[in-house]
Design a protein around this motif. Structure first.
Motif, PDB file in Angstrom:
ATOM      1  N   UNK A  14       0.801  -1.221   0.000  1.00 48.77           N
ATOM      2  CA  UNK A  14       0.000   0.000   0.000  1.00 48.77           C
ATOM      3  C   UNK A  14       0.839   1.279   0.000  1.00 48.77           C
ATOM      4  N   UNK A  15       2.165   1.154   0.097  1.00 48.40           N
ATOM      5  CA  UNK A  15       2.996   2.347   0.181  1.00 48.40           C
ATOM      6  C   UNK A  15       3.019   3.094  -1.147  1.00 48.40           C
ATOM      7  N   UNK A  16       2.673   4.377  -1.160  1.00 47.71           N
ATOM      8  CA  UNK A  16       2.683   5.133  -2.416  1.00 47.71           C
ATOM      9  C   UNK A  16       4.113   5.425  -2.859  1.00 47.71           C
ATOM     10  N   UNK A  17       4.287   5.760  -4.143  1.00 49.73           N
ATOM     11  CA  UNK A  17       5.634   6.145  -4.600  1.00 49.73           C
ATOM     12  C   UNK A  17       6.142   7.352  -3.813  1.00 49.73           C
ATOM     13  N   UNK A  18       7.395   7.307  -3.414  1.00 49.49           N
ATOM     14  CA  UNK A  18       7.986   8.393  -2.636  1.00 49.49           C
ATOM     15  C   UNK A  18       9.355   8.734  -3.195  1.00 49.49           C
ATOM     16  N   UNK A  19       9.730  10.007  -3.020  1.00 41.80           N
ATOM     17  CA  UNK A  19      11.070  10.458  -3.373  1.00 41.80           C
ATOM     18  C   UNK A  19      11.801  10.859  -2.101  1.00 41.80           C
ATOM     19  N   UNK A  20      13.112  10.737  -2.110  1.00 44.72           N
ATOM     20  CA  UNK A  20      13.902  11.141  -0.952  1.00 44.72           C
ATOM     21  C   UNK A  20      13.660  12.608  -0.627  1.00 44.72           C
ATOM     22  N   UNK A  21      13.507  13.412  -1.644  1.00 41.59           N
ATOM     23  CA  UNK A  21      13.305  14.858  -1.445  1.00 41.59           C
ATOM     24  C   UNK A  21      11.924  15.200  -0.888  1.00 41.59           C
ATOM     25  N   UNK A  22      11.022  14.203  -0.801  1.00 41.81           N
ATOM     26  CA  UNK A  22       9.727  14.432  -0.151  1.00 41.81           C
ATOM     27  C   UNK A  22       9.883  14.569   1.362  1.00 41.81           C
ATOM     28  N   UNK A  23      11.024  14.142   1.890  1.00 41.22           N
ATOM     29  CA  UNK A  23      11.254  14.112   3.328  1.00 41.22           C
ATOM     30  C   UNK A  23      12.191  15.238   3.755  1.00 41.22           C
ATOM     31  N   UNK A  24      12.134  15.554   5.051  1.00 38.86           N
ATOM     32  CA  UNK A  24      12.958  16.635   5.598  1.00 38.86           C
ATOM     33  C   UNK A  24      13.940  16.155   6.669  1.00 38.86           C
ATOM     34  N   UNK A  25      13.652  14.996   7.276  1.00 41.72           N
ATOM     35  CA  UNK A  25      14.462  14.465   8.382  1.00 41.72           C
ATOM     36  C   UNK A  25      14.649  12.966   8.180  1.00 41.72           C
ATOM     37  N   UNK A  26      15.842  12.467   8.505  1.00 40.62           N
ATOM     38  CA  UNK A  26      16.061  11.024   8.557  1.00 40.62           C
ATOM     39  C   UNK A  26      16.795  10.696   9.853  1.00 40.62           C
ATOM     40  N   UNK A  27      16.244   9.769  10.617  1.00 41.94           N
ATOM     41  CA  UNK A  27      16.797   9.388  11.922  1.00 41.94           C
ATOM     42  C   UNK A  27      17.253   7.937  11.869  1.00 41.94           C
ATOM     43  N   UNK A  28      18.422   7.696  12.436  1.00 40.85           N
ATOM     44  CA  UNK A  28      19.003   6.360  12.448  1.00 40.85           C
ATOM     45  C   UNK A  28      19.290   5.892  13.869  1.00 40.85           C
ATOM     46  N   UNK A  29      18.982   4.644  14.150  1.00 44.06           N
ATOM     47  CA  UNK A  29      19.594   3.936  15.256  1.00 44.06           C
ATOM     48  C   UNK A  29      21.073   3.751  14.909  1.00 44.06           C
ATOM     49  N   UNK A  30      21.900   3.437  15.900  1.00 46.07           N
ATOM     50  CA  UNK A  30      23.320   3.238  15.614  1.00 46.07           C
ATOM     51  C   UNK A  30      23.723   1.765  15.626  1.00 46.07           C
ATOM     52  N   UNK A  31      23.656   1.106  16.783  1.00 47.59           N
ATOM     53  CA  UNK A  31      24.191  -0.245  16.913  1.00 47.59           C
ATOM     54  C   UNK A  31      23.418  -1.226  16.030  1.00 47.59           C
ATOM     55  N   UNK A  32      24.133  -1.928  15.197  1.00 42.48           N
ATOM     56  CA  UNK A  32      23.590  -2.904  14.241  1.00 42.48           C
ATOM     57  C   UNK A  32      22.744  -2.259  13.145  1.00 42.48           C
ATOM     58  N   UNK A  33      22.708  -0.931  13.101  1.00 41.71           N
ATOM     59  CA  UNK A  33      22.027  -0.221  12.019  1.00 41.71           C
ATOM     60  C   UNK A  33      23.067   0.582  11.236  1.00 41.71           C
ATOM     61  N   UNK A  34      23.559   1.666  11.796  1.00 41.03           N
ATOM     62  CA  UNK A  34      24.633   2.403  11.126  1.00 41.03           C
ATOM     63  C   UNK A  34      25.970   1.691  11.233  1.00 41.03           C
ATOM     64  N   UNK A  35      26.153   0.936  12.318  1.00 36.65           N
ATOM     65  CA  UNK A  35      27.420   0.237  12.529  1.00 36.65           C
ATOM     66  C   UNK A  35      27.178  -1.259  12.672  1.00 36.65           C
ATOM     67  N   UNK A  36      28.266  -2.022  12.603  1.00 36.56           N
ATOM     68  CA  UNK A  36      28.174  -3.478  12.501  1.00 36.56           C
ATOM     69  C   UNK A  36      28.090  -4.197  13.833  1.00 36.56           C
ATOM     70  N   UNK A  37      28.173  -3.503  14.937  1.00 36.47           N
ATOM     71  CA  UNK A  37      28.243  -4.164  16.242  1.00 36.47           C
ATOM     72  C   UNK A  37      27.227  -3.572  17.211  1.00 36.47           C
ATOM     73  N   UNK A  38      26.995  -4.317  18.296  1.00 39.90           N
ATOM     74  CA  UNK A  38      26.353  -3.791  19.492  1.00 39.90           C
ATOM     75  C   UNK A  38      27.502  -3.420  20.434  1.00 39.90           C
ATOM     76  N   UNK A  39      27.727  -2.133  20.625  1.00 37.59           N
ATOM     77  CA  UNK A  39      28.923  -1.680  21.334  1.00 37.59           C
ATOM     78  C   UNK A  39      29.020  -2.261  22.746  1.00 37.59           C
ATOM     79  N   UNK A  40      27.893  -2.344  23.437  1.00 38.12           N
ATOM     80  CA  UNK A  40      27.945  -2.837  24.816  1.00 38.12           C
ATOM     81  C   UNK A  40      28.398  -4.289  24.861  1.00 38.12           C
ATOM     82  N   UNK A  41      28.017  -5.074  23.844  1.00 39.72           N
ATOM     83  CA  UNK A  41      28.448  -6.471  23.788  1.00 39.72           C
ATOM     84  C   UNK A  41      29.955  -6.563  23.574  1.00 39.72           C
ATOM     85  N   UNK A  42      30.483  -5.657  22.751  1.00 41.54           N
ATOM     86  CA  UNK A  42      31.924  -5.694  22.462  1.00 41.54           C
ATOM     87  C   UNK A  42      32.744  -5.172  23.634  1.00 41.54           C
TER      88      UNK A  42
END
Length: 232
Positions: A14-42
């Motif tokens: 059901x998701x309509x076509x979207x462009x990146x420029x339709x958005x104004x903000x992008x939020x990221x988790x870090x551990x296992x999302x932006x980076x390859x590890x869970x820092x606390x585990x390491x």
């Protein structure tokens, strides 16, 4: 209901076509999302406690421990007395950006989006990753360190799922946009509150509970596969 638009890339029908420029903000988790590890585990691995800490991390990310704050306190208590030098070792020797992280953040910035890193992890890593990627803002937990050792506590309030949601809404308010003009990317249960507020929620190699609720699921490949869904 979902459809696989390419191998390892699933989108809600059901998701309509979207462009990146339709958005104004992008939020990221870090551990296992932006980076390859869970820092606390390491960090725990550096003192021989990875199995015990990682088991709690996994349960929390799957949503089996509903109270993220309690799960973090339990894990940190196991790390009391750990030399602070272990943090530098983890950053230097174990932390890597996940594939496609640089490309996706760069594309978002070029399209005019403000970029937010919001993590239940720690400033020692989040602030460096934020700077490395040229992101606009980072929010994460501050580890308490006394006499060169972790105390097993954080300074101030713990960044949990509700705080991630607040940080996303604050960034949107600062930019002057609706949360519907935000993208939220994560992998664990504590990312669901911010993903639920965003106009586009993206699960990256995520736990089943997160994948089921996201509008886009990247199951194979890098973060930049989101650009296959969003036209520039």
């Amino acid at each position: 209901m979902y459809t696989e638009i390419a191998p390892g890339l699933v989108v809600r029908i059901a998701m309509p076509p979207m462009k990146l420029s339709d958005f104004k903000v992008i939020a990221f988790d870090m551990d296992s999302t932006l980076i390859n590890i869970e820092c606390i585990d390491e960090i725990a691995a550096a003192v021989g406690k990875k199995a015990e800490v990682a088991a709690i991390t996994e349960a929390a990310m799957r949503g089996e421990i509903p109270d993220f704050k309690e799960s973090l306190r339990r894990r940190l208590s196991l790390l009391a007395g750990t030399p602070a030098s272990a943090l530098d070792e983890v950053y230097r020797e174990r932390l890597r950006l996940n594939p496609g992280a640089e490309a996706l953040v760069a594309a978002a910035r070029e399209a005019g989006l403000k970029t937010l890193l919001v993590s239940g992890g720690f400033t020692h890593f989040a602030d460096r990753v934020c700077e490395r990627l040229g992101m606009d803002r980072a929010k994460s937990n501050v580890l308490e360190i006394v006499d060169g050792k972790l105390t097993g506590r954080v300074v101030g309030e713990i960044v949990d799922g509700e705080e991630k949601r607040r940080q996303l809404l604050t960034m949107c308010a600062d930019v002057g946009c609706s949360p519907q003009q935000a993208i939220a990317v994560g992998d664990g249960a504590n990312d669901l509150p911010m993903m639920g507020e965003a106009g586009l929620s993206v699960a990256y190699h995520a736990k089943p509970k997160v994948r089921e609720q996201a509008m886009v699921a990247i199951d194979e490949g890098g973060l930049d596969r989101l650009l296959e869904v969003l036209q520039r």
